[in-house]
Design an enzyme around this catalytic site. Structure first.
Site, PDB file in Angstrom:
ATOM      1  N   GLU A 136       0.803  -1.511   0.011  1.00 15.95           N
ATOM      2  CA  GLU A 136       0.056   0.000  -0.039  1.00 15.95           C
ATOM      3  C   GLU A 136       0.850   1.196  -0.145  1.00 15.95           C
ATOM      4  O   GLU A 136       0.598   2.212  -0.532  1.00 15.95           O
ATOM      5  CB  GLU A 136      -0.917   0.063   1.177  1.00 15.95           C
ATOM      6  CG  GLU A 136      -1.841  -1.008   1.274  1.00 15.95           C
ATOM      7  CD  GLU A 136      -3.062  -0.950   0.114  1.00 15.95           C
ATOM      8  OE1 GLU A 136      -3.090   0.106  -0.563  1.00 15.95           O
ATOM      9  OE2 GLU A 136      -4.071  -1.778   0.074  1.00 15.95           O
ATOM     10  N   ASP A 276      -4.729  -9.202  -8.173  1.00 17.93           N
ATOM     11  CA  ASP A 276      -4.870  -8.406  -9.290  1.00 17.93           C
ATOM     12  C   ASP A 276      -3.836  -7.518 -10.032  1.00 17.93           C
ATOM     13  O   ASP A 276      -3.367  -7.810 -11.022  1.00 17.93           O
ATOM     14  CB  ASP A 276      -6.024  -7.294  -8.895  1.00 17.93           C
ATOM     15  CG  ASP A 276      -5.968  -6.690  -7.703  1.00 17.93           C
ATOM     16  OD1 ASP A 276      -4.762  -6.777  -6.940  1.00 17.93           O
ATOM     17  OD2 ASP A 276      -6.834  -5.803  -7.246  1.00 17.93           O
ATOM     18  N   GLU A 369     -18.944  -4.744  -3.460  1.00 20.54           N
ATOM     19  CA  GLU A 369     -17.689  -5.376  -2.987  1.00 20.54           C
ATOM     20  C   GLU A 369     -17.504  -6.730  -3.729  1.00 20.54           C
ATOM     21  O   GLU A 369     -16.637  -7.416  -4.284  1.00 20.54           O
ATOM     22  CB  GLU A 369     -17.063  -5.422  -1.643  1.00 20.54           C
ATOM     23  CG  GLU A 369     -15.710  -5.804  -1.503  1.00 20.54           C
ATOM     24  CD  GLU A 369     -14.472  -4.943  -1.928  1.00 20.54           C
ATOM     25  OE1 GLU A 369     -15.225  -3.828  -2.562  1.00 20.54           O
ATOM     26  OE2 GLU A 369     -13.381  -5.108  -1.717  1.00 20.54           O
ATOM     27  N   GLU A 390     -12.289   0.964 -10.271  1.00 22.47           N
ATOM     28  CA  GLU A 390     -11.863   0.055 -11.346  1.00 22.47           C
ATOM     29  C   GLU A 390     -12.789   0.153 -12.454  1.00 22.47           C
ATOM     30  O   GLU A 390     -12.332   0.000 -13.759  1.00 22.47           O
ATOM     31  CB  GLU A 390     -11.737  -1.376 -10.759  1.00 22.47           C
ATOM     32  CG  GLU A 390     -10.488  -1.629  -9.870  1.00 22.47           C
ATOM     33  CD  GLU A 390     -10.446  -0.977  -8.425  1.00 22.47           C
ATOM     34  OE1 GLU A 390     -11.662  -0.561  -8.086  1.00 22.47           O
ATOM     35  OE2 GLU A 390      -9.408  -1.102  -7.915  1.00 22.47           O
TER      36      GLU A 390
HETATM   37  C1  DMJ Z   1      -6.227   0.732  -5.190  1.00 17.23           C
HETATM   38  O1  DMJ Z   1      -5.540   1.113  -4.037  1.00 17.23           O
HETATM   39  C2  DMJ Z   1      -5.358   0.219  -6.191  1.00 17.23           C
HETATM   40  O2  DMJ Z   1      -6.030   0.312  -7.447  1.00 17.23           O
HETATM   41  C3  DMJ Z   1      -4.966  -1.062  -5.820  1.00 17.23           C
HETATM   42  O3  DMJ Z   1      -4.439  -1.850  -6.925  1.00 17.23           O
HETATM   43  C4  DMJ Z   1      -6.343  -2.065  -5.393  1.00 17.23           C
HETATM   44  N1  DMJ Z   1      -7.481  -1.255  -5.522  1.00 17.23           N
HETATM   45  C5  DMJ Z   1      -7.356   0.336  -4.752  1.00 17.23           C
HETATM   46  C6  DMJ Z   1      -8.687   0.995  -5.191  1.00 17.23           C
HETATM   47  O4  DMJ Z   1      -9.718   0.022  -5.356  1.00 17.23           O
END
Ligand code: DMJ
Length: 575
Positions: A136, A276, A369, A390
């Protein structure tokens, strides 16, 4: 040969401006242009509503609580579901301000950007006793800083005229150095958590995720390019290679693993949470750094996803060892996938899956979600929508690739829902339960870094006019520079453009039509025929179509179907 061909298409969408390919752009009527301008201004206003409220009620803390007009110092809470080891003396790192920097540049607000850089260079310190999530902090803070540094010091001075030197890069380098101890494991896979002041804590958990270990290369690689210190790229690359070596014989990975032993903990995975951005970074690292190695990994991984996770236009999860389906769930995070498919050149598949996500968005008003596909119901405890970007992100990519006005309509609908359900006097609030639209007191920093940015770029892409960018998973743009490329991609060689252009005009660009997938996959599984890895169903069950975009990919030949004069999909034109 095929991967290179495939790679060529990849770059088409990055390198050539839409006007080169789409003669209709010049024919856009004035009403259309003014509608897009109107929507752009709406998004600009939304961004400032979120931003100004953050500055008023939360800055210099991390994120805004828009309902109570207060703040939360959430950097050390991100990914920390049980809220363990929270610091006593941490008073925030201006997370939302850092996340807003590249958006401010795209919105053309030099003055505010300058103020922000000045404040950060004089006040921000990472010498804090805070245990943060490496992934993060990397995507939000390091990514936010390196991207903003590059934009601020762009040699053409086309964005900003301020006197920027290395203020942001100094901060980024300091942070990058604090990340390094996380990689001191027997495997080279990084710990998920690190204390910014003291390094890895005693008895730190050795559990991490695939995205946690495999989505560091864009930011760390960029930091190495900018500083000339190879260590950042080296540790991220070593971790990525190790992770890839842990794939199964089906080229699948799991979701969680032990960084000390290199053993999988959770064997089931999909394209959503915990995995992802691993896929996203393989592809984007190839574009940014021009390394064939990234391409080879991505190519195998992408085919495995299409083969084992895809079901029609949905993606379920599967066991990496057997490929057997495990969980049939649609999650909000998966909605980035069509955007990634656009970069691959697989527009048809991107379009189909984007439609499904938008359908769910329309049904609930926003994307929940988690939706249980097998029970056709919402997950009982994950009914929330935390302002995620997204769907807007994929919509932006698909509009870039197709210029289909339908995506503008999708964008309008997203903007409308955000204003209707999530806007409050103190900013934008997350939704706790999409069935009641009950709100939650949190405005996530990615709302400014991504959601608003992608919506703005959907309606006004002038930022992309004369330079190509890769957007990190947190939406921070990094320029594609030939000096960073290990090998200049073919699409950068001007003489190649004519042939690519001709090909593009002759048919839809689709990785599938280029047969990157195995063509003869008529496997038997317990007597039941398994779909070909490349099969993409037609948009409508009765195979009717308006144009080629409504047609899929034939499962046995892997050839792209096209729309006949009579309005049916079929293999009329064998390319
Ligand atoms: C963001 O912090 C980034 O896109 C991350 O890869 C996963 N998703 C959150 C937002 O949904």
């Amino acid at each position: 040969m095929l991967p290179r061909e495939f790679g060529k298409w990849v770059f088409v969408f990055l390198v050539l401006s839409p006007t080169v390919f789409n003669p209709s752009v010049s024919g856009l009527d004035i009403r259309w242009a003014s509608k897009k301008r109107h929507m752009r201004e709406k998004v600009r206003e939304m961004f400032y509503h979120a931003y100004n409220n953050y500055l008023t009620y939360a800055f210099p803390h991390d994120e805004l609580k828009p309902l109570t007009k207060s703040f939360t110092d959430s950097l050390s809470e991100l990914g920390n579901l049980n809220l363990e080891h929270l610091p006593q003396d941490y008073t925030g790192s201006a997370l939302t301000l850092i996340e807003s920097l590249s958006s401010l540049v795209i919105l053309g607000n030099n003055t505010e950007f300058g103020r922000a850089v000045l404040w950060l260079s004089e006040n921000l310190t990472f010498d804090v006793d805070a245990r943060i999530n490496l992934f993060e902090c990397n995507i939000r803070v390091l990514g936010g800083l390196v991207s903003a540094h590059i934009l601020a010091t762009d040699s053409t001075n086309r964005f900003l005229q301020g006197n920027y030197k290395n203020q942001l890069l100094i901060l980024a380098e300091d942070l990058g150095q604090r990340f390094l101890p996380a990689f001191s494991t027997p495997t080279g896979l990084p710990y998920a958590w690190i204390n910014l002041k003291y390094g890895v804590m005693e008895n730190e958990t050795t559990e991490s995720s695939t995205s946690g270990c495999g989505s560091l290369i864009l930011e760390m690689g960029t930091l190495s390019q900018l500083t000339g210190d190879p260590r950042y790229e080296a540790v991220a690359l070593r971790a990525l290679r190790k992770l890839w070596s842990m794939r199964s014989s089906l080229n699948l990975l799991g979701t969680t693993l032990n960084v000390s032993t290199g053993e999988w903990i959770e064997y089931s995975s999909g394209i959503g949470a915990g995995v992802d951005s691993f896929y996203e970074y393989l592809m984007k690292a190839h574009i940014l750094f021009g390394k064939e190695e990234f391409w080879r990994m991505f190519h195998s991984a992408y085919l495995a996803v299409q083969k084992y996770f895809r079901h029609g236009s949905w993606y379920h999860e599967a066991d990496m060892r057997t490929g057997r389906a495990t969980y049939w769930q649609l999650t909000s995070l998966q909605a980035f996938w069509p955007g990634l498919q656009v970069l691959v050149g697989d527009i048809s598949a991107a379009n189909l899956s984007h439609r499904e996500f938008f359908h769910v968005w329309e049904r609930f008003g926003v994307l929940p979600e988690r939706y249980l596909l097998d029970y056709q119901m919402l997950h009982p405890t994950e009914k929330y929508y935390p302002l995620r970007p997204e769907l807007a992100e994929s919509t932006f990519y698909l509009y870039q690739a197709t210029k289909d006005p339908w995506y503008i309509k999708v964008g309008e609908s997203i903007v409308k829902s955000l204003n209707l359900y999530t806007r409050v006097e103190g900013g934008f609030a997350s939704i706790k339960d999409v069935t009641t639209m009950q709100l939650e007191d949190h405005q996530h920093s990615f709302f400014l870094a991504e959601t608003c940015k992608y919506l703005y770029l959907l309606f006004d892409d002038s930022f992309l006019a004369d330079r190509n960018y890769v957007f990190t998973t947190e939406g921070h743009p990094l320029p594609v520079l030939s000096s960073w490329q290990e090998k200049l991609p073919e699409a950068y060689i001007l003489s190649n453009w004519t042939s690519i252009k001709r090909e593009r005009q002759g048919r839809q660009a689709s990785a599938m039509s280029l047969q990157v997938c195995p063509a003869n996959l008529k496997l038997k599984d317990g007597g039941k025929q398994v779909e070909s890895a490349c099969h993409v169903p037609d948009a409508f069950a009765d195979h009717r179509c308006i144009n080629d975009d409504d047609c899929g990919v034939d499962s046995t030949t892997c050839r792209r179907r096209s729309c006949s004069m009579a309005g049916y999909c079929g293999l009329w034109l064998l390319i």
